[in-house]
Design an enzyme around this catalytic site. Structure first.
Site, short mmCIF file in Angstrom:
data_model
loop_
_atom_site.label_atom_id
_atom_site.label_comp_id
_atom_site.label_asym_id
_atom_site.label_seq_id
_atom_site.Cartn_x
_atom_site.Cartn_y
_atom_site.Cartn_z
N HIS A 1 32.92 37.34 36.05
CA HIS A 1 33.59 37.87 37.25
C HIS A 1 34.28 36.82 38.10
O HIS A 1 34.63 37.09 39.23
CB HIS A 1 32.56 38.59 38.12
CG HIS A 1 32.18 39.96 37.66
ND1 HIS A 1 31.84 40.24 36.36
CD2 HIS A 1 32.06 41.13 38.32
CE1 HIS A 1 31.54 41.53 36.27
NE2 HIS A 1 31.66 42.10 37.43
N GLU B 1 41.28 50.10 32.96
CA GLU B 1 42.35 49.18 33.33
C GLU B 1 43.49 49.16 32.33
O GLU B 1 44.66 49.15 32.70
CB GLU B 1 41.79 47.76 33.49
CG GLU B 1 40.97 47.54 34.75
CD GLU B 1 39.52 47.97 34.62
OE1 GLU B 1 39.14 48.46 33.54
OE2 GLU B 1 38.75 47.80 35.58
#
Ligand SMILES: Cc1ncc(C[n+]2csc(CCOP(=O)(O)OP(=O)(O)O)c2C)c(N)n1
Ligand SMILES: [Mg+2]
Lengths: 393, 326
Positions: B129, B60
């Site tokens: 998450h 990322e």
């Protein structure tokens, strides 16, 4: 034991070239593992597989929620690596963590109850499938963010070395096993951590469970040098080797060798552990990115089947094998039943374990709240590395 | 009017803009061959080919930074984060580069990137998450932040986001992707900074963003049965924030509840509360009440997570308390 060089594989194809592409090593002293020990590994691998099959079922039954990644196909890796290390050696891994937890000795009931979100779970139902922690067994967690556990693993190695050498004035004696997937190899933090491990001479084994895929991306589609990732280790001044992770005997001997070397030299090692995950990435993955033929080829070369064949040649009877099968089924069934019975966490647990100190949640009011004593005591007081020092004020 | 899913609305917007402007391209994990981890980009590889719909490794920080560099050069990348929770490993490029480039370069280099992905709780995904990044990221000047609650808004806002010359953080929700809604076939764009009145009412203004707007509407229905008439404002964008719409509504109702799925400390919700207290001080019969996620990391266990999140019950309680009807 020297490791064979990674097999040369066709860098344009997918994962199909992982484990089986490793030539069997003729010099693995297969018969030198005591029969009972090898039988124990067979049981553990069968336990993990049975456990994971029941997880998949429980997920279908909606007893398990969130993301759930099963370890089926990779059992030899956790079992072989844990066997090669000592119980005092720290372990840290990613979210595909049930196998490591069970191999390390976590009670299957606590592991299952965690996924059921029950108070009996290893983290009281707060972590779930991806975040298995077991302080008693030196399992420093499953970690959900890809790559995140590798800096932590390097930190565990820093910690053991510091404790052994600086605090206790002795010699570094523990080895950390830090697991990651092949896809995680592309996270920047992993490379920063590898550089630190090399730079600071840290006793850590970075074990890349190379199952050939990160989700739907085969290793060669996402990773440079995908055909030989252990080559990356050289850039960090560490040894890199490849091991056939589909064969627990080979994994054990090769890892025992690595563990001994790291323990005595305090130098990190990178392992390209060739393996394969039989099931989808998580519970919702139709696996369209690979062929059934490829999957079947690996399933025929099953790690449990391989060990069974070896034990058969050493006199494992069919009756004995069946008794293992019955026992692991009963164990896992009992874990499911126990987890069903375990209560859901009380609402007060929502606010527990946020801080070790007993500050309550921020409510926006003028006075910060203090949680009461008694049941709101944090569950583990001795999180700090040196017990007794820096007592709570 | 035809009904399509939220994910289809986002894809239509991206595809239409990619047909219109070859500088627009999409990159991220599993967006191409796998058709998107959540099937938002389904079929886009087939239409636009691998030069414009690009699978990335799990890097990322690397690919977010790469998109920013490409944008400085003149491209208009769309970056998919499988989840905004994973954007945290890319915090430096998305917070330190994208929103500051124009300012630091004295206006020479803009940064027209759209970062998009799932935000908020997906359902028992646990602490790592389940980030609602609007709490963290809305603090940063130089970025725009969009948080649609329905397919029609998602499409019109995504098209505006892609044409915008500044970095846009576009917050979707895994729990909304399959939601169906009416979406016009003819082209339309929705400007940033214009709230939508999702429901009109006289007694209390409920201000919300993204998925929690649906809970607010449920709560408003329940409260209507008790004789409490709520107005629900769907802000649609957090930066810019349609402060005028909030003030207009609160001046009429005299009561305000903010529902924000991020944590309360230093959040969009606290910003709205500060705004209302300043602008509507004399109109208020009570202080602004706020409903947020509980001030703890997201728990995994189902019951704990339900209680953790802003839910209909908690919204109803806040409205009643705000109106002295508790
Ligand atoms: C930073 C970050 N990005 C993306 C994800 C989503 N994700 C979870 S697992 C995974 C694939 C990882 O593959 P690999 O490292 O090979 O491990 P395996 O699943 O094969 O065990 C991805 C992309 C994540 N959890 N964290
Ligand atoms: Mg993998």
């Amino acid at each position: 034991m020297a490791s064979a060089p990674p097999a040369s594989v066709d860098a344009t194809s997918g994962a199909g070239d992982c484990a089986t592409a490793q030539p069997p090593r003729p010099n693995v002293p297969r018969n030198e593992v005591p029969f009972e020990t090898a039988r124990g590994w067979l049981r553990e691998m069968m336990l993990i597989r049975e456990f994971e099959l029941r997880c998949m079922q429980a997920y279908q039954d909606k007893k398990i929620g969130g993301f759930c990644h099963v370890y089926i196909g990779q059992e030899a890796v956790a079992v072989g690596c844990v066997a090669a290390a000592e119980q005092r050696d720290p372990i840290v891994t990613a979210y595909r963590d049930h196998g490591h937890a069970l191999a390390r000795g976590m009670d299957p009931r606590f592991c299952m109850a965690e996924m059921f979100g029950r108070i009996g779970g290893c983290a009281k139902g707060k972590g779930g499938s991806m975040h298995m922690f077991d302080r008693a067994n030196n399992l420093f967690g499953g970690h959900g963010i890809v790559g995140a556990q590798i800096p932590l693993g390097v930190g565990l190695a820093f910690g053991t070395k510091y404790e052994d050498e600086v605090i206790n004035g002795g010699k570094s004696s523990r080895v950390t096993l830090a697991f990651l997937g092949d896809g995680a190899l592309n996270q920047g933090s992993v490379h920063e951590a590898m550089n630190l491990a090399g730079l600071f001479d840290l006793p850590v084994i970075i074990i890349c469970e190379n199952n050939g895929y990160s989700m739907g991306t085969s290793i060669v589609r996402g990773t440079t040098m995908g055909h030989d990732i252990s080559a990356k280790a050289a850039a960090y001044g560490m040894e890199g080797i490849a091991i056939d992770g589909m064969d627990v005997l080979e994994t054990y001997w090769a890892m025992r060798d690595v563990v001994e070397r790291v323990r005595s030299t305090s130098r990190p090692v990178f392992v390209d552990m060739r393996c394969y995950r039989y099931k989808g990435h998580s519970m919702s993955d139709p696996r369209k990115y690979r062929t059934r033929e490829e999957e079947e080829a690996y399933e025929r070369d099953d790690p449990i089947g391989r060990l069974k064949a070896h034990l058969d040649s050493r006199g494992l009877t069919e009756d004995d094998f069946k008794s293992i099968q019955r026992e692991v089924r009963a164990t896992v069934r009992a874990a499911v039943e126990w987890s069903d019975q375990s209560p859901v966490p009380p609402m007060s647990d929502l606010y527990r374990d946020v801080y070790l100190e007993r500050w309550g949640p921020y409510t926006g009011s003028s006075a910060p709240e203090m949680l009461g004593g008694g049941e709101n005591e944090p569950s583990f007081k001795a999180i700090r590395p040196v017990e007794g020092e820096g007592e709570l004020l | 009017m035809r009904e399509i899913e939220f994910r289809d609305a986002v894809r239509e917007a991206m595809s239409e803009e990619m047909r219109r402007d070859t500088r627009v391209m999409l990159l991220g994990e599993e967006v191409a061959q796998y058709n998107g981890a959540y099937k938002v980009s389904r079929g886009m590889l087939d239409e636009f080919g691998p030069r414009r719909v690009i699978d990335t490794p799990i890097s990322e920080s690397g690919f977010a930074g790469m998109a920013i560099g490409a944008a400085m050069l003149g491209l208009r990348p769309i970056v998919e984060f499988m989840s905004w929770s994973f954007s945290l490993v890319a915090a430096d490029p998305i917070l330190n580069n994208a929103p500051k480039m124009l300012y630091m370069s004295g206006g020479q280099y803009g940064c027209p990137v759209v970062f998009r992905g799932n935000d908020g709780a997906g359902g028992q995904l646990g602490s790592t998450h389940s980030w609602a990044v609007e709490g963290l990221y809305s603090n940063v000047p130089g970025l725009k932040m969009v948080i649609p609650s329905n397919p029609a808004d998602a499409k019109g806002l995504m098209k505006t986001a892609i044409r915008d010359d500044d970095p846009v953080f576009f917050l979707e929700s895994e729990r909304l992707l399959s939601l169906k809604g009416e979406v016009p076939e003819a082209e339309y764009l929705i400007p940033f900074g214009q709230a939508r009145i999702a429901r009109t009412g006289r007694d209390c203004t409920i201000v919300s963003f993204g998925r929690p707007v649906l809970f607010c509407l449920e709560a408003a229905d329940a409260l209507a049965r008790e004789g409490i008439d709520c107005e629900v404002l769907d802000m649609r964008t957090i930066r810019p924030l349609d402060a005028a719409a909030i003030v207009r509504s609160v001046r009429r109702t005299g009561a305000c509840v903010v529902v924000d799925q991020s944590w309360s400390f230093g959040s969009p919700g606290s910003e709205v509360a500060a705004l209302v207290h300043r602008e509507c001080f004399d109109d208020l019969d009570n202080h602004v009440h706020r409903v947020h996620s509980a001030d703890v990391p997201a728990p995994y266990a189902y019951d704990l997570e339900q209680e953790y999140l802003p839910n209909t019950r908690r919204i109803c309680e806040a409205v009643r308390a705000c109106l002295y009807k508790a």
